[in-house]
Write a protein that holds these residues in place. Sequence first.
Motif, PDB file in Angstrom:
ATOM      1  N   THR A  27      -6.231   0.400  -7.448  1.00 39.39           N
ATOM      2  CA  THR A  27      -6.154  -0.625  -7.328  1.00 39.39           C
ATOM      3  C   THR A  27      -5.184  -1.172  -8.478  1.00 39.39           C
ATOM      4  O   THR A  27      -5.974  -1.007  -9.871  1.00 39.39           O
ATOM      5  CB  THR A  27      -7.365  -1.545  -7.854  1.00 39.39           C
ATOM      6  N   ILE A  48      -1.797  -1.670  -3.812  1.00 39.76           N
ATOM      7  CA  ILE A  48      -2.502  -0.553  -3.864  1.00 39.76           C
ATOM      8  C   ILE A  48      -2.076   0.780  -4.020  1.00 39.76           C
ATOM      9  O   ILE A  48      -1.603   1.304  -2.536  1.00 39.76           O
ATOM     10  CB  ILE A  48      -3.804  -0.550  -2.743  1.00 39.76           C
ATOM     11  N   LYS A  91       1.430   5.773  -1.070  1.00 39.92           N
ATOM     12  CA  LYS A  91       0.790   6.727  -2.013  1.00 39.92           C
ATOM     13  C   LYS A  91       1.210   7.264  -3.239  1.00 39.92           C
ATOM     14  O   LYS A  91       2.577   7.294  -3.603  1.00 39.92           O
ATOM     15  CB  LYS A  91       1.102   7.893  -0.883  1.00 39.92           C
ATOM     16  N   GLU A 150      -2.944   4.223  -2.671  1.00 36.57           N
ATOM     17  CA  GLU A 150      -3.878   5.135  -1.952  1.00 36.57           C
ATOM     18  C   GLU A 150      -4.837   6.117  -2.215  1.00 36.57           C
ATOM     19  O   GLU A 150      -4.269   7.057  -3.348  1.00 36.57           O
ATOM     20  CB  GLU A 150      -3.876   5.465  -0.823  1.00 36.57           C
ATOM     21  N   ASP A 151      -5.817   5.910  -2.881  1.00 38.54           N
ATOM     22  CA  ASP A 151      -7.103   6.491  -3.555  1.00 38.54           C
ATOM     23  C   ASP A 151      -8.485   7.208  -3.224  1.00 38.54           C
ATOM     24  O   ASP A 151      -9.356   8.214  -3.486  1.00 38.54           O
ATOM     25  CB  ASP A 151      -7.533   5.754  -4.589  1.00 38.54           C
ATOM     26  N   GLY A 152      -8.518   7.633  -1.241  1.00 37.19           N
ATOM     27  CA  GLY A 152      -9.337   8.373  -0.455  1.00 37.19           C
ATOM     28  C   GLY A 152     -10.493   7.401  -0.425  1.00 37.19           C
ATOM     29  O   GLY A 152     -11.301   8.260   0.325  1.00 37.19           O
ATOM     30  N   GLN A 153     -10.407   6.772  -1.536  1.00 31.46           N
ATOM     31  CA  GLN A 153     -12.015   5.415  -0.659  1.00 31.46           C
ATOM     32  C   GLN A 153     -12.134   5.474   0.345  1.00 31.46           C
ATOM     33  O   GLN A 153     -10.856   5.259   1.387  1.00 31.46           O
ATOM     34  CB  GLN A 153     -12.073   4.482  -1.694  1.00 31.46           C
ATOM     35  N   GLN A 154     -13.307   5.624   1.288  1.00 32.21           N
ATOM     36  CA  GLN A 154     -13.058   5.751   2.818  1.00 32.21           C
ATOM     37  C   GLN A 154     -13.694   3.876   3.046  1.00 32.21           C
ATOM     38  O   GLN A 154     -14.601   3.646   2.543  1.00 32.21           O
ATOM     39  CB  GLN A 154     -13.836   6.307   3.058  1.00 32.21           C
ATOM     40  N   ARG A 173       0.528  -1.070  -0.177  1.00 28.97           N
ATOM     41  CA  ARG A 173      -0.362  -0.196   0.076  1.00 28.97           C
ATOM     42  C   ARG A 173       0.945   1.706   0.292  1.00 28.97           C
ATOM     43  O   ARG A 173       1.795   1.521   0.797  1.00 28.97           O
ATOM     44  CB  ARG A 173      -1.219   0.102   1.531  1.00 28.97           C
ATOM     45  N   ARG A 178     -12.421  -4.348  -3.722  1.00 26.25           N
ATOM     46  CA  ARG A 178     -10.671  -4.058  -4.957  1.00 26.25           C
ATOM     47  C   ARG A 178     -11.333  -5.934  -5.770  1.00 26.25           C
ATOM     48  O   ARG A 178     -10.394  -6.375  -4.852  1.00 26.25           O
ATOM     49  CB  ARG A 178      -9.846  -4.069  -4.218  1.00 26.25           C
ATOM     50  N   THR A 236      -3.512   7.326  -8.403  1.00 22.58           N
ATOM     51  CA  THR A 236      -3.960   6.603  -7.599  1.00 22.58           C
ATOM     52  C   THR A 236      -5.063   5.355  -8.227  1.00 22.58           C
ATOM     53  O   THR A 236      -4.977   5.121  -9.129  1.00 22.58           O
ATOM     54  CB  THR A 236      -4.808   7.186  -7.120  1.00 22.58           C
ATOM     55  N   GLN A 272     -11.769  -1.814   3.712  1.00 22.70           N
ATOM     56  CA  GLN A 272     -11.611  -2.294   2.200  1.00 22.70           C
ATOM     57  C   GLN A 272     -11.105  -3.776   2.200  1.00 22.70           C
ATOM     58  O   GLN A 272     -10.672  -3.900   3.021  1.00 22.70           O
ATOM     59  CB  GLN A 272     -10.082  -0.968   1.744  1.00 22.70           C
TER      60      GLN A 272
END
Length: 641
Positions: free
Chosen positions: A323, A345, A264, A347-351, A262, A393, A321, A354
């Motif tokens: 998957t 991954i 950024k 990171e794409d800000g999906q909350q 994971r 994902r 960003t 996961q």
Amino acid sequence: MAEPLFLTDLVLAFVLAVTGGLLGRRAGRSQAQPGSAQREERQRPLVLYVTAGVVAARLAVAVLLLATSGWQLVGHRFLLGLPVVVLPLVWALVRRTAVAAHTTAIGAWLSFYFLYVPPGPQDLPIAVGASAIVLATTIGISLLLGDRRSRGGRLARLPWLSLVASVVTAAALGSLFLVSESESMDWGGGPERTGHSVHAMGHRHGAEAPAMRSVDELTGPREGTPDARFTLTAAHSTVRLSSGRKIDALTFNGTSPGPELRVKQGQLVEVTLVNKDVAEGVTLHWHGVDVPNAEDGVPGITQNPVRPGERHVYRFIPDRTGTYWYHTHRDSERTVERGLFGALIVEDGQQGVQRNVFTHLWPGGGKDQIGAFGTADTAERRAIPAGSPVVLRLINSSKEPHRILLGGTPFRVTAHDGNPIGEPGELKPGTDLFLAAGGRYDVAFTMPDGAVTLRLDTSEIPNKAGLAFSPDGRAAPAELQPGRLFDRLSYGSRTGPKPEGGPYQRTFNLVLDNGFGFTGGSFTYTDTINGRLSPAVPTLMVHEGDRVRIRITARGIIDHPMHLHGHRVRVLSRNGEAVSGSAWWTDTLNVAPGESYELDFTADNPGVWMDHCHNFEHAESGMIMHLAYDDVTTPYHGPAH
Ligand code: C2O
Ligand code: CU
């Protein structure tokens, strides 16, 4: 629609070859009798009418294909496959001579041949020319035989004429498969490679030859402290599936799927690959991440395979960003299936909660494949608190496309191959997702009070895999029936600036087909690109900065998940229908039988790149081509998959 028509045509062409043979034999017999070639026959030859019937049926199939799937798909039938038999047949029907019948017989065999060894678009003119020569030769020989009927006799009775002509054609066209390496192949009017260096002709914006670079120079940042650092150790191990079944596996850090990496966007990532004991050798390919060429992990092109006891360091900065996933690229037909893959991954800000869900087919011994979500090949239960936002994902690490059934909640597809979808609409529970081999879908929903079930469609690969998420983690996966299929073409809406279109400096026409050919030293019915197998598939040559358009059509009977390394590709249209929803960016596009796509991309990542079918079996049998920049060379060689 296309697939059954393709199959019907294959059968009809076979029947045509048989009736063609009978027709030739009959013509030979009649020629052996006094009266010779020019004499019209009085009786009505049944076999001629049967041949005509079969040809008519093939014509009908072609017209139906044209109506349902378009010219891209059937053009070659109208330009070559059918005229070679229709023209002589009309002649034979009008003037019932032995010569016309002979020619029709050969035409039937040619037509059969071109369906089973279909030439690519670039070879079409040669094939048309060769056919004309073969037919003309047939007429000549037949006339000669008719005139010397004393010699005709027994020989002329046999369809030997067809045989000789077909063998000659086969040898001529079959040799196309063997024509040298891709390096020497050339796209009409396009660039050309000399020796091991590459240069473009008649196209480049500047005039003088570019300074050549080696793949080795195209690395990620070599200096600087990495923001994220990982070590992945490849080794033999046993993976236990939820059914208790043990897989003789290959793992990263002892697990498969390997550890999730994971990171950024914009971070410098450093991954050290260590090969403990995988004799085949290992590399790491960052599937969907457009890394610099030298970090791409393709043995034989961007590096040597990492042998047992060796290591290799990859450094790159992910620029988008989403998957993605990583997998080895060495002997991948067996080593990825056995476990050398994991999630990457950015990171794409999906909350929310996961989960990475791999759809995988584990080797079950022999031809057996065990369908599973990760290692779950049976019903599995997991707890997720009600009301939580959830992101699944979905990553297809197998070589087959999967129809994924999702029940229990409405949901949204928020990203496709790592690319966010603009304004994704809510989909009804029971909407099925068709996931290309190598492709990814991010699915989001709010956890309901009841259970949410994921299943793999069992119609193609029987499986018992089922994943149930429920607040208490006790619900069993529901039984789900296939429902309506999610259509990517119209999903979401376009947000953000309009992507760049033409003008295009390069246009490539690619045809995926089935045909007989030589692969790995044996003769087989296999999957071809433009009628050829690697390494004879022409390389797609580009110049840095080119806007490139590709038309890709699947004329065969099998799905091909086409994956271009190093570039994100945009889908413009499918079978002539333009994308009307969110921009469709992809790195792995499943081209199903009868489908034709228009794609474009910008050549903005110099290197020598793989462009191949992500069904590793197809890749291994030769469904591989390359995208090469005209100023880049590679010092590596050997198999690239
Ligand atoms: Cu995911 Cu060349 O492969
Ligand atoms: Cu394929």
